[in-house]
Design a protein around this motif. Structure first.
Motif: not given
Length: 192
Positions: A58-64, A69-70, A151-155
């Motif tokens: 979702s847009e929220d997930a992409k922002l988070r 990632i940064h 990042l794997s689990a977070e993605l």
């Protein structure tokens, strides 16, 4: 003699990915995304085990995720700065729609993991074709984030799964260009 579907043949002869960084809106709506997922699941799958799954961010997930990632890029690559670091802050925001392609291969007595991973790859190509057939542009990207264990689990990966890539879908903002293709003489042979 079989009847050729020249529309499909012409489409496949000219299919081309478009860089996610050149995509804008509109992107597909929820019904179109669900249809693409159904199309992508109609690929070769020996044993009907579905060794892949899809995540619509979702847009929220992409922002988070872009924020995370940064942060992770700064941890992993402390010398990264300027424009290169800014790229890390917007990886998921490059296109209106991002689909995570997850390889979910399992131990199976008859179907090796390699075959299951190939099935996941076929699903990725089916996503690209489905997006194009719906009138959108698409690109399959992996990049370092697909292979980062932190990042794997977070993605969205579960235990034992791997990220096969991210399918970016949107509308190109620049003309589509062609790229060099392999010389057919070097990649296609006949065995008698």
């Amino acid at each position: 003699m079989q009847t050729k579907n020249t529309t499909v043949l012409d489409f496949m002869r000219t299919r081309r990915s478009v860089p996610a960084k050149t995509m804008g809106g509109p992107g597909p709506d929820e019904a179109e995304i669900l249809d693409m997922a159904k199309i992508a699941s109609r690929i070769p799958d020996h044993g009907k085990i579905a060794p892949w799954r899809f995540i619509h961010y979702s847009e929220d997930a992409k922002l988070r995720l872009d924020k995370r990632i940064h942060e992770r890029a700064r941890e992993k690559y402390p010398d990264l700065s300027g424009e290169a670091l800014q790229i890390e802050a917007g990886r998921m925001a490059r296109s209106p729609t991002v689909i995570g392609l997850i390889s979910a291969a399992v131990d199976h007595p008859k179907i090796p993991r390699w075959e299951q991973e190939l099935s996941s790859g076929a699903a990725g190509l089916a996503w690209l074709i489905a997006a194009n057939a719906h009138g959108y542009d698409a690109q399959w990207l992996t990049e370092w984030i697909a292979f980062d264990e932190v990042l794997s689990a977070e993605l969205g990966c579960r235990e034992g799964e791997k990220i096969a890539g991210f399918i970016h879908i949107g509308t190109r903002t620049a003309p589509k260009t062609e790229r060099d293709r392999p010389d057919i003489e070097t990649i296609f042979t006949r065995m008698d």
